[in-house]
Design a protein around this motif. Sequence first.
Motif, PDB file in Angstrom:
ATOM      1  N   PHE A   4     -52.907-121.993  36.854  1.00 50.07           N
ATOM      2  CA  PHE A   4     -53.190-120.568  37.003  1.00 50.07           C
ATOM      3  C   PHE A   4     -54.624-120.344  37.490  1.00 50.07           C
ATOM      4  O   PHE A   4     -54.861-119.591  38.419  1.00 50.07           O
ATOM      5  N   ASN A   7     -56.069-121.465  41.526  1.00 52.22           N
ATOM      6  CA  ASN A   7     -56.071-120.622  42.731  1.00 52.22           C
ATOM      7  C   ASN A   7     -57.279-119.698  42.804  1.00 52.22           C
ATOM      8  O   ASN A   7     -57.972-119.689  43.811  1.00 52.22           O
ATOM      9  N   PRO A   8     -57.563-118.900  41.767  1.00 49.62           N
ATOM     10  CA  PRO A   8     -58.768-118.066  41.860  1.00 49.62           C
ATOM     11  C   PRO A   8     -60.036-118.909  41.991  1.00 49.62           C
ATOM     12  O   PRO A   8     -60.961-118.535  42.700  1.00 49.62           O
ATOM     13  N   CYS A  31     -60.114-110.647  41.846  1.00 49.61           N
ATOM     14  CA  CYS A  31     -59.298-111.681  42.496  1.00 49.61           C
ATOM     15  C   CYS A  31     -57.890-111.708  41.901  1.00 49.61           C
ATOM     16  O   CYS A  31     -56.902-111.736  42.627  1.00 49.61           O
ATOM     17  N   ILE A  32     -57.800-111.669  40.581  1.00 45.09           N
ATOM     18  CA  ILE A  32     -56.491-111.723  39.929  1.00 45.09           C
ATOM     19  C   ILE A  32     -55.689-110.457  40.204  1.00 45.09           C
ATOM     20  O   ILE A  32     -54.534-110.519  40.596  1.00 45.09           O
ATOM     21  N   TYR A  35     -55.425-109.924  44.402  1.00 49.63           N
ATOM     22  CA  TYR A  35     -54.728-110.929  45.205  1.00 49.63           C
ATOM     23  C   TYR A  35     -53.552-111.559  44.448  1.00 49.63           C
ATOM     24  O   TYR A  35     -52.418-111.488  44.908  1.00 49.63           O
ATOM     25  N   CYS A  36     -53.810-112.139  43.303  1.00 51.70           N
ATOM     26  CA  CYS A  36     -52.758-112.884  42.601  1.00 51.70           C
ATOM     27  C   CYS A  36     -51.589-111.998  42.187  1.00 51.70           C
ATOM     28  O   CYS A  36     -50.439-112.412  42.273  1.00 51.70           O
ATOM     29  N   ASN A  37     -51.859-110.793  41.726  1.00 48.40           N
ATOM     30  CA  ASN A  37     -50.785-109.926  41.245  1.00 48.40           C
ATOM     31  C   ASN A  37     -50.170-109.044  42.322  1.00 48.40           C
ATOM     32  O   ASN A  37     -49.056-108.566  42.175  1.00 48.40           O
ATOM     33  N   ARG A  40     -50.100-112.477  46.409  1.00 45.91           N
ATOM     34  CA  ARG A  40     -49.693-113.883  46.373  1.00 45.91           C
ATOM     35  C   ARG A  40     -48.253-114.012  45.882  1.00 45.91           C
ATOM     36  O   ARG A  40     -47.890-113.483  44.833  1.00 45.91           O
ATOM     37  N   HIS A  42     -45.083-115.868  44.248  1.00 47.05           N
ATOM     38  CA  HIS A  42     -44.912-116.832  43.171  1.00 47.05           C
ATOM     39  C   HIS A  42     -43.494-117.407  43.232  1.00 47.05           C
ATOM     40  O   HIS A  42     -42.516-116.660  43.221  1.00 47.05           O
ATOM     41  N   THR A  49     -44.169-111.142  44.524  1.00 45.39           N
ATOM     42  CA  THR A  49     -45.417-110.945  43.788  1.00 45.39           C
ATOM     43  C   THR A  49     -45.057-110.489  42.372  1.00 45.39           C
ATOM     44  O   THR A  49     -43.970-109.935  42.153  1.00 45.39           O
TER      45      THR A  49
END
Length: 58
Positions: A4, A7-8, A31-32, A35-37, A40, A42, A49
């Motif tokens: 987890f 990536n960040p 960032c989370i 971008y991640c939520n 990006r 999954h 996303t």
Amino acid sequence: MERFFGNPKADLVHHQRCATREDAKRDLFACIEGYCNRQRLHGAIGRRTPEQAEFQAA
């Protein structure tokens, strides 16, 4: 957790230095959340996303 934060860390930490702990916390949150939520994809949730998966579950 290692995967987890990998990536960040690769996207954020290796590209800049933060002056204070608060700056680092703010940048990691951005960032989370940004971008991640929201962007990006999954694999564990069908190449969507987390935001898309949550919306479809509701």
